[in-house]
Design a protein around this motif. Structure first.
Motif, PDB file in Angstrom:
ATOM      1  N   MET A   1     -12.814  -5.027  -5.221  1.00  0.00           N
ATOM      2  CA  MET A   1     -11.766  -4.590  -4.287  1.00  0.00           C
ATOM      3  C   MET A   1     -11.636  -5.488  -3.061  1.00  0.00           C
ATOM      4  O   MET A   1     -10.518  -5.819  -2.670  1.00  0.00           O
ATOM      5  CB  MET A   1     -11.990  -3.153  -3.846  1.00  0.00           C
ATOM      6  CG  MET A   1     -11.795  -2.163  -4.965  1.00  0.00           C
ATOM      7  SD  MET A   1     -10.119  -2.146  -5.550  1.00  0.00           S
ATOM      8  CE  MET A   1      -9.754  -0.430  -5.428  1.00  0.00           C
ATOM      9  N   SER A   2     -12.733  -5.871  -2.447  1.00  0.00           N
ATOM     10  CA  SER A   2     -12.629  -6.685  -1.227  1.00  0.00           C
ATOM     11  C   SER A   2     -12.037  -8.054  -1.539  1.00  0.00           C
ATOM     12  O   SER A   2     -11.283  -8.601  -0.733  1.00  0.00           O
ATOM     13  CB  SER A   2     -13.982  -6.813  -0.532  1.00  0.00           C
ATOM     14  OG  SER A   2     -14.925  -7.418  -1.394  1.00  0.00           O
TER      15      SER A   2
ATOM     16  N   THR B   1      -2.301  -7.484  -6.611  1.00  0.00           N
ATOM     17  CA  THR B   1      -1.916  -7.094  -7.969  1.00  0.00           C
ATOM     18  C   THR B   1      -1.932  -8.294  -8.902  1.00  0.00           C
ATOM     19  O   THR B   1      -2.410  -8.202 -10.039  1.00  0.00           O
ATOM     20  CB  THR B   1      -0.520  -6.441  -7.970  1.00  0.00           C
ATOM     21  OG1 THR B   1      -0.503  -5.379  -7.030  1.00  0.00           O
ATOM     22  CG2 THR B   1      -0.165  -5.906  -9.338  1.00  0.00           C
TER      23      THR B   1
ATOM     24  N   ALA C   1      -8.262  -7.554  -2.013  1.00  0.00           N
ATOM     25  CA  ALA C   1      -7.623  -7.291  -0.719  1.00  0.00           C
ATOM     26  C   ALA C   1      -7.428  -8.564   0.101  1.00  0.00           C
ATOM     27  O   ALA C   1      -6.531  -8.623   0.945  1.00  0.00           O
ATOM     28  CB  ALA C   1      -8.447  -6.278   0.069  1.00  0.00           C
TER      29      ALA C   1
ATOM     30  N   GLN D   1      -8.814   0.364 -10.188  1.00  0.00           N
ATOM     31  CA  GLN D   1      -9.688   1.448 -10.654  1.00  0.00           C
ATOM     32  C   GLN D   1      -9.437   1.774 -12.114  1.00  0.00           C
ATOM     33  O   GLN D   1     -10.373   1.887 -12.906  1.00  0.00           O
ATOM     34  CB  GLN D   1      -9.496   2.694  -9.798  1.00  0.00           C
ATOM     35  CG  GLN D   1     -10.025   2.551  -8.402  1.00  0.00           C
ATOM     36  CD  GLN D   1      -9.637   3.712  -7.501  1.00  0.00           C
ATOM     37  OE1 GLN D   1      -8.761   4.506  -7.832  1.00  0.00           O
ATOM     38  NE2 GLN D   1     -10.288   3.800  -6.357  1.00  0.00           N
TER      39      GLN D   1
ATOM     40  N   ASP E   1     -12.577  -2.223 -10.135  1.00  0.00           N
ATOM     41  CA  ASP E   1     -12.687  -1.840  -8.729  1.00  0.00           C
ATOM     42  C   ASP E   1     -13.915  -2.402  -8.022  1.00  0.00           C
ATOM     43  O   ASP E   1     -13.996  -2.332  -6.798  1.00  0.00           O
ATOM     44  CB  ASP E   1     -12.596  -0.322  -8.563  1.00  0.00           C
ATOM     45  CG  ASP E   1     -13.519   0.460  -9.471  1.00  0.00           C
ATOM     46  OD1 ASP E   1     -13.900  -0.048 -10.536  1.00  0.00           O
ATOM     47  OD2 ASP E   1     -13.861   1.591  -9.103  1.00  0.00           O
TER      48      ASP E   1
ATOM     49  N   GLY F   1      -1.720   6.505  -2.874  1.00  0.00           N
ATOM     50  CA  GLY F   1      -2.687   5.714  -3.614  1.00  0.00           C
ATOM     51  C   GLY F   1      -2.166   5.029  -4.854  1.00  0.00           C
ATOM     52  O   GLY F   1      -2.914   4.340  -5.537  1.00  0.00           O
TER      53      GLY F   1
ATOM     54  N   PRO G   1       0.822  -1.214   0.000  1.00  0.00           N
ATOM     55  CA  PRO G   1       0.000   0.000   0.000  1.00  0.00           C
ATOM     56  C   PRO G   1       0.859   1.268   0.000  1.00  0.00           C
ATOM     57  O   PRO G   1       1.882   1.333   0.666  1.00  0.00           O
ATOM     58  CB  PRO G   1      -0.796  -0.104   1.300  1.00  0.00           C
ATOM     59  CG  PRO G   1      -0.814  -1.561   1.606  1.00  0.00           C
ATOM     60  CD  PRO G   1       0.503  -2.095   1.111  1.00  0.00           C
TER      61      PRO G   1
ATOM     62  N   TRP H   1      -2.026  -1.183  -5.861  1.00  0.00           N
ATOM     63  CA  TRP H   1      -2.939  -2.103  -6.530  1.00  0.00           C
ATOM     64  C   TRP H   1      -4.358  -1.579  -6.592  1.00  0.00           C
ATOM     65  O   TRP H   1      -5.095  -1.884  -7.538  1.00  0.00           O
ATOM     66  CB  TRP H   1      -2.890  -3.483  -5.873  1.00  0.00           C
ATOM     67  CG  TRP H   1      -3.388  -3.521  -4.453  1.00  0.00           C
ATOM     68  CD1 TRP H   1      -2.636  -3.366  -3.333  1.00  0.00           C
ATOM     69  CD2 TRP H   1      -4.732  -3.711  -4.026  1.00  0.00           C
ATOM     70  NE1 TRP H   1      -3.440  -3.453  -2.214  1.00  0.00           N
ATOM     71  CE2 TRP H   1      -4.734  -3.669  -2.622  1.00  0.00           C
ATOM     72  CE3 TRP H   1      -5.937  -3.917  -4.690  1.00  0.00           C
ATOM     73  CZ2 TRP H   1      -5.893  -3.820  -1.868  1.00  0.00           C
ATOM     74  CZ3 TRP H   1      -7.096  -4.072  -3.944  1.00  0.00           C
ATOM     75  CH2 TRP H   1      -7.060  -4.026  -2.551  1.00  0.00           C
ATOM     76  N   ARG H   2      -4.761  -0.770  -5.626  1.00  0.00           N
ATOM     77  CA  ARG H   2      -6.131  -0.233  -5.635  1.00  0.00           C
ATOM     78  C   ARG H   2      -6.355   0.694  -6.824  1.00  0.00           C
ATOM     79  O   ARG H   2      -7.394   0.652  -7.480  1.00  0.00           O
ATOM     80  CB  ARG H   2      -6.428   0.490  -4.317  1.00  0.00           C
ATOM     81  CG  ARG H   2      -6.425  -0.472  -3.119  1.00  0.00           C
ATOM     82  CD  ARG H   2      -6.419   0.264  -1.831  1.00  0.00           C
ATOM     83  NE  ARG H   2      -5.121   0.952  -1.705  1.00  0.00           N
ATOM     84  CZ  ARG H   2      -4.695   1.551  -0.623  1.00  0.00           C
ATOM     85  NH1 ARG H   2      -5.450   1.574   0.448  1.00  0.00           N
ATOM     86  NH2 ARG H   2      -3.520   2.128  -0.583  1.00  0.00           N
TER      87      ARG H   2
END
Length: 110
Positions: free
Chosen positions: A58-59, A68, A62, A50, A55, A42, A38, A45-46
């Motif tokens: 996302m959960s 990634t 994670a 996006q 996106d 920003g 992380p 990988w988030r």
């Protein structure tokens, strides 16, 4: 019934053949090492999820050891007929990961 169908190996991959797209292994590893951790601004990988319009998952991403890698797997599957590594390089540059070395590997390294 076609005899070739009966002889098909059930363990073979569906993404094999001349039209299959796969991110070269070393490029994938470099992207993962660059984005899995992380980042406060920003650029991780988030943001990749996006920019690749993934996106909504996302959960799920994670919950994996390498979010990634899972994102790249999904992107490859969606683009296996028309995959373009340059498109991925552009996304990486857009999120601030402009390390040109990520995408520069020799044929022998892949």
């Amino acid at each position: 019934m076609d005899s070739e169908f009966l002889l098909m190996d059930s363990s073979s991959t569906a993404l094999a053949g001349p039209s299959a797209f796969q991110i070269p292994y070393l490029i994938r590893q470099k992207i993962c090492s660059s984005l899995d951790t992380p980042c406060p601004n920003g650029a991780d990988w988030r943001m990749l999820a996006q920019r690749l319009k993934l996106d909504r998952h996302m959960s799920f991403f994670a919950s994996n050891a390498s979010p990634t890698s899972v994102i790249l797997d999904l992107w490859e599957a969606q683009h296996f007929h028309s995959g373009n590594i340059n498109q991925l390089a552009t996304v990486m540059a857009d999120i601030g990961k402009q390390e040109a070395m990520i995408f520069l590997v020799s044929d022998g390294e892949c």
